[in-house]
Design an enzyme around this catalytic site. Structure first.
Site, short mmCIF file in Angstrom:
data_model
loop_
_atom_site.label_atom_id
_atom_site.label_comp_id
_atom_site.label_asym_id
_atom_site.label_seq_id
_atom_site.Cartn_x
_atom_site.Cartn_y
_atom_site.Cartn_z
CB SER A 184 -25.56 -30.34 -38.62
OG SER A 184 -25.48 -29.04 -38.70
CG HIS A 233 27.50 -13.44 -41.98
ND1 HIS A 233 26.52 -12.91 -41.35
CD2 HIS A 233 28.15 -14.19 -41.29
CE1 HIS A 233 26.68 -13.21 -40.26
NE2 HIS A 233 27.80 -14.17 -40.14
CB SER A 363 16.59 -13.94 -72.72
OG SER A 363 16.38 -12.55 -73.26
CB SER A 364 11.82 -12.52 -75.54
OG SER A 364 11.84 -11.45 -74.91
CE LYS A 369 19.70 -13.79 -68.68
NZ LYS A 369 19.13 -14.48 -67.65
CD GLU A 376 13.63 -17.78 -62.57
OE1 GLU A 376 12.98 -17.86 -63.39
OE2 GLU A 376 14.90 -17.20 -62.77
#
Length: 508
Positions: A184, A233, A363-364, A369, A376
């Protein structure tokens, strides 16, 4: 890890489209080549044949092996498009299951010619040769009935073609009476769910985690002698070694693999044999056990028949458990990736303790950079897995009476999580972890300037005096040593004897 037989290795490759010669099927059973297009078989993409289901006749493209019920589902569930199709691992798992069922049904009297044709066609499904014939989306009936019938129709028509019959005739191989015999949708779909999940865990998820574990462990050993300042912390704390810090990551990944493996015994339990509500109506005594044994032999994984078929159909706690282990894994990977991201921040205005591999421009607009892109990507994957687990949790909690009807959504998300985590671990390892370097100059500077080295003075001058030294040094921009001497709490010789970072790395 259990060995996965050649079927699963071959299933990772697209072997051929319909119309080309076939490779041997499972167990070395030869598969007949497709016949040249004619009225009874494949034809041009612009022609149709008439097939029927219990609702009536429908036009089915002549170049497809599926039938009327599949077409009807494409008409009724136009949700999401191609990206939302049933995951291919589920389809391949169905191929494994249908082959196993046909082989067992032959033992119970199914005509051997029909059974062999079904097995050959099912082999092609399991090996990924017929992927283009499974157009249905996840968002259909919650039991996965349309996909079960899609598989039945494809295997039936392909088997009919092998035997020289007419596509759509349901003769001599009927999709329900033969391909779906003793089954089934309510027990085949959860069986396919468990097969697909287990294969994905063993082929993708666990290998990816192991690769990450080994790379982190190598870094932990490489950094064993580098003393740095700790942080709690997000504030300065007492020293530890960079190797000790990485050892925490190693243990997290170790536990992740342990948790996932601990969930697998319930995944290895198969619902096949429960049929509609768990009673096993229309099966034979021993069918469930034999099918599970065949699936185990075909995959090399320790599948067994479910101890209780009512639970196996009505609840999918095993998948919620596995998803929960992956959710915990996502939490671990989020922490690891974020730590490495922040420890590598800079290169001049951040912590800068780690030097991360530079993989692409970041970076554009800002020349030169470079960003922590692998960190990420891994954290985004972790977030997605957490979201997937929410959906799986909702689905698992909605098993009403004798059937859970969130099955397609649940397995889509479980497979998505396993694939994302496994792939992301490999990417993160190869493009980030193995290339991480320690910035010892920066590490030493931050450690030597830390006020928390004053903690080593607690046993000698007490907490209050040590705190006074730290606060005064911070307020005046002075060093701990100069401040301690100025306050008259200890001598220079005492400071040098008592404040040694290398002696602060563990219990005395």
């Amino acid at each position: 890890m259990y060995r996965v037989v050649r079927l699963l290795a071959r299933s990772r490759r697209l072997v051929r489209p319909p119309g080309s010669a076939s490779a041997p099927g499972l167990g070395g059973v030869p598969v007949l080549p497709l016949r040249a297009p004619n009225a009874a078989g494949m034809a041009s993409q612009n022609s149709f044949r008439i097939e029927f289901d219990t609702f009536g006749e429908l036009k089915v493209p002549n170049d497809k092996y599926y039938g009327a019920q599949t077409v009807r589902s494409t008409m009724n569930f136009k949700i999401g498009g191609v990206t939302e199709r049933m995951p291919i691992p589920v389809i391949k798992a169905f191929g494994i299951l249908k082959r196993a069922a046909a082989e067992v049904n032959q033992d119970y009297g199914l005509d051997s010619k029909i059974a062999n044709a079904i097995m050959k066609a099912a082999d092609e499904v399991a090996e990924g040769k017929l992927n283009d014939h499974f157009p249905l989306v996840v968002w259909q009936t919650g039991s996965g009935t349309q996909t079960n019938m899609n598989v039945n129709e494809v295997i039936s028509n392909r088997a009919i073609e092998m035997l020289g019959g007419e596509l759509g005739s349901k003769k001599p191989v009927h999709p329900n009476d033969h391909v779906n015999k003793s089954q089934s949708s309510n027990d085949t779909f959860p069986t396919a769910m468990h097969i697909a999940a287990a294969v994905e865990v063993h082929e993708v998820l666990l290998p990816g985690l192991q690769k990450l574990h080994d790379a982190l462990e190598a870094k932990s050993k490489e950094f064993a002698q580098i003393i740095k300042i700790g942080r709690t912390h997000t504030q300065d704390a007492v020293p530890l070694t960079l190797g000790q810090e990485f050892s925490g990551y190693v243990q997290q990944v170790t536990y992740a693999m342990t948790r996932i493996k601990a969930a697998m015994p319930r995944i290895y339990e198969l619902a096949a044999g429960g049929t509609a509500v768990g009673t096993g109506l229309n099966t034979r005594i021993g069918f469930a056990e034999k099918v599970a044994a065949k699936v185990a032999a075909l995959t090399g994984l320790p599948f067994v028949t479910a101890a209780n078929k009512f639970e196996a159909l009505a609840a999918h706690d095993a998948l919620v458990e596995l998803s929960g282990a992956m959710n915990t894994t996502a939490c671990s990977l989020m922490k690891i990736a974020n730590d490495i991201r922040f420890l590598g921040s800079g290169p001049r205005s951040g912590l800068g303790e780690l030097i991360l591999p530079e993989n692409e421009p970041g970076s554009s607009i800002m020349p030169g950079k470079v960003n922590p892109t692998q960190c990420e990507a891994l954290t985004m994957v972790a977030a997605q897995v957490m979201g997937n687990h929410v959906a799986v949790t909702v689905g698992g909690s909605n098993g009403h009476f004798e059937l859970n009807v969130f099955k397609p959504m649940m397995i889509k998300n479980v497979l998505h999580s396993a694939r994302l985590l496994g792939d992301a671990c490999v990417s993160f390892t190869e493009n980030c972890v193995v290339g991480i370097q320690a910035n010892t100059e920066r590490i030493n500077k931050l450690m030597n300037e830390s006020l928390m080295l004053v903690t080593a003075l607690n046993p000698h001058i007490g907490y209050d005096k040590a705190a006074k030294i730290a606060k005064t040094a911070h307020k005046n921009g002075s060093t701990l040593k100069a401040t301690a001497i100025e306050l008259g709490y200890l001598t220079a010789e005492q400071f040098d004897e008592w404040v040694k970072p290398k002696d602060m790395l563990g219990p005395k």
